[in-house]
Design an enzyme around this catalytic site. Structure first.
Site, mmCIF file in Angstrom:
data_model
loop_
_atom_site.group_PDB
_atom_site.id
_atom_site.type_symbol
_atom_site.label_atom_id
_atom_site.label_comp_id
_atom_site.label_asym_id
_atom_site.label_seq_id
_atom_site.Cartn_x
_atom_site.Cartn_y
_atom_site.Cartn_z
ATOM 1 N N ASN A 121 -10.023 -0.142 -0.281
ATOM 2 C CA ASN A 121 -8.665 -0.127 -0.283
ATOM 3 C C ASN A 121 -8.111 -0.509 -1.538
ATOM 4 O O ASN A 121 -8.240 -1.632 -2.089
ATOM 5 C CB ASN A 121 -8.401 -1.146 0.961
ATOM 6 C CG ASN A 121 -6.913 -0.937 1.077
ATOM 7 O OD1 ASN A 121 -6.067 -0.734 0.108
ATOM 8 N ND2 ASN A 121 -6.494 -1.801 2.308
ATOM 9 N N CYS B 74 0.813 -1.270 0.040
ATOM 10 C CA CYS B 74 0.038 -0.243 -0.054
ATOM 11 C C CYS B 74 0.727 1.127 -0.180
ATOM 12 O O CYS B 74 0.366 2.451 -0.326
ATOM 13 C CB CYS B 74 -0.934 0.170 1.366
ATOM 14 S SG CYS B 74 -2.016 -1.443 1.235
ATOM 15 N N HIS C 209 -3.571 6.669 2.666
ATOM 16 C CA HIS C 209 -3.769 5.535 2.279
ATOM 17 C C HIS C 209 -5.190 5.233 2.884
ATOM 18 O O HIS C 209 -5.370 5.440 3.983
ATOM 19 C CB HIS C 209 -2.928 4.590 2.335
ATOM 20 C CG HIS C 209 -3.499 3.131 2.289
ATOM 21 N ND1 HIS C 209 -4.018 2.737 1.168
ATOM 22 C CD2 HIS C 209 -3.361 1.977 3.174
ATOM 23 C CE1 HIS C 209 -4.227 1.337 1.289
ATOM 24 N NE2 HIS C 209 -3.915 1.017 2.204
#
Length: 331
Positions: free
Chosen positions: A286, A116, A256
């Site tokens: 996500n 990520c 994020h």
């Protein structure tokens, strides 16, 4: 040797697949509910690719938007860096596929794998290479098709992830949105908090690995939650301090998009309003390395940012990895 050059973001772009996978859709696939997902994550829907689309396809569309905004042709690029954990192939790199698809024959191209945090790792790498005088026009992309590696029988993970891509173009000079600071970190002791067990050299593909569903992501959610809340707040504080700024000087944090509760907890620890945290997890879920650049493009194109604004990008993910970048918004 050239002196260190100022480097700016001159354009942004993003792309998300048209297909929407809603919480109601997931109710038909696993034992879950819209209320359960929303209350625990803040996610209402996520975008997923149709069959036949790969990560490089999403990356290419985001890149084309960034190129269009920048106003120059792909053959002006001399560097392409893609952050991804869902590449088209183990090799060649997804960046090479993008180079071919956008027709950028003059660009060096490679991928970075930092989960990520992949976009911030790629952004920092491209920035420093331009600053050192190695390159002039860099295309930096975060792109994922996580739907390819999500186990849709595991409600603990399948409700979280979506597909998408975001991109920026970097140039040296005095105009644009100036990169002020970047920091990267990692802790391999947390490698098994988020990982894909099989498919690499330690556990090559076999009938056994396929039968045991080891080619899907594994996630230890509670441990990730604790790590992310503390890490996000610490990264933002340290980033602004390194720029001789205060948290109160921040105009916008682009984090994020991991979990709404994590973002709210981090905002509380920082002592800032959620109005200063860009949140789009409800619409995209996500998207790993694509998360930050999609949100950043949204902020850039919506007119939310004004000249002189201080923007902090922050991410954390598998590896464990983490990173932050501070930007001063330009004209």
């Amino acid at each position: 040797m050239e002196k260190i050059r100022r480097v700016n973001i001159i354009s942004t772009g993003s792309y998300a697949p048209e297909k929407i996978l809603s919480n109601d859709d997931l109710e038909k696939m696993v034992e879950t509910s819209d209320d359960w997902i929303t209350s625990r994550t803040g996610i209402k829907q996520r975008r997923v690719v149709h069959d036949g689309l790969a990560t490089s396809d999403l990356a290419t569309r985001a890149a084309e938007k960034a190129l269009q905004q920048a106003g120059f042709a792909a053959d002006c690029l001399d560097l392409i860096v893609v952050g991804t954990i869902s590449p088209d192939n183990l090799f060649p790199s997804t960046a090479c596929h993008v180079q071919r698809k956008i027709k950028a024959p003059n660009a060096a191209a490679f991928d970075l794998s930092a989960a990520c945090t992949g976009f911030i790792y790629a952004l920092s790498t491209g920035w420093k290479m331009i600053a050192a005088g190695m390159y002039q026009n860099a295309l930096i992309i975060g792109a994922e098709t996580l739907s390819k590696i999500v186990d849709y029988t595991d409600r603990g993970t399948c409700v979280l992830f979506g597909d998408g891509a975001g991109a920026v173009i970097l140039q040296p000079g005095e105009t644009g949105h100036e990169l002020l600071y970047s920091y990267l970190g990692a802790d391999g002791n947390g490698a098994e908090m988020m990982f894909l067990p099989a498919g690499g050299s330690s556990l090559p593909a076999s009938h056994k690995t396929v039968d045991e569903r080891l080619h899907y992501m594994k996630l230890r959610g509670r441990e990730v939650f604790k790590f992310a809340v503390l890490k996000m707040a610490d990264l933002v504080k340290e980033a602004v301090e390194k720029c001789d700024l205060k948290v109160s000087d921040i105009s916008l944090v682009v984090p994020h998009q991991v979990n709404l509760r994590i973002l709210e907890s981090a905002a509380e620890r920082l002592g800032i309003s959620m109005d200063k945290i860009l949140v789009n997890i409800d619409r995209y879920g996500n998207t790993s390395a694509a998360s930050v650049p999609i949100a950043f493009d949204e902020a850039a194109r919506s007119g939310r940012l004004k000249k002189g604004d201080i923007v902090v990008l922050v991410a954390f993910g598998g590896g464990l990895t983490w990173g932050s970048t501070v930007i001063r918004w330009g004209q």
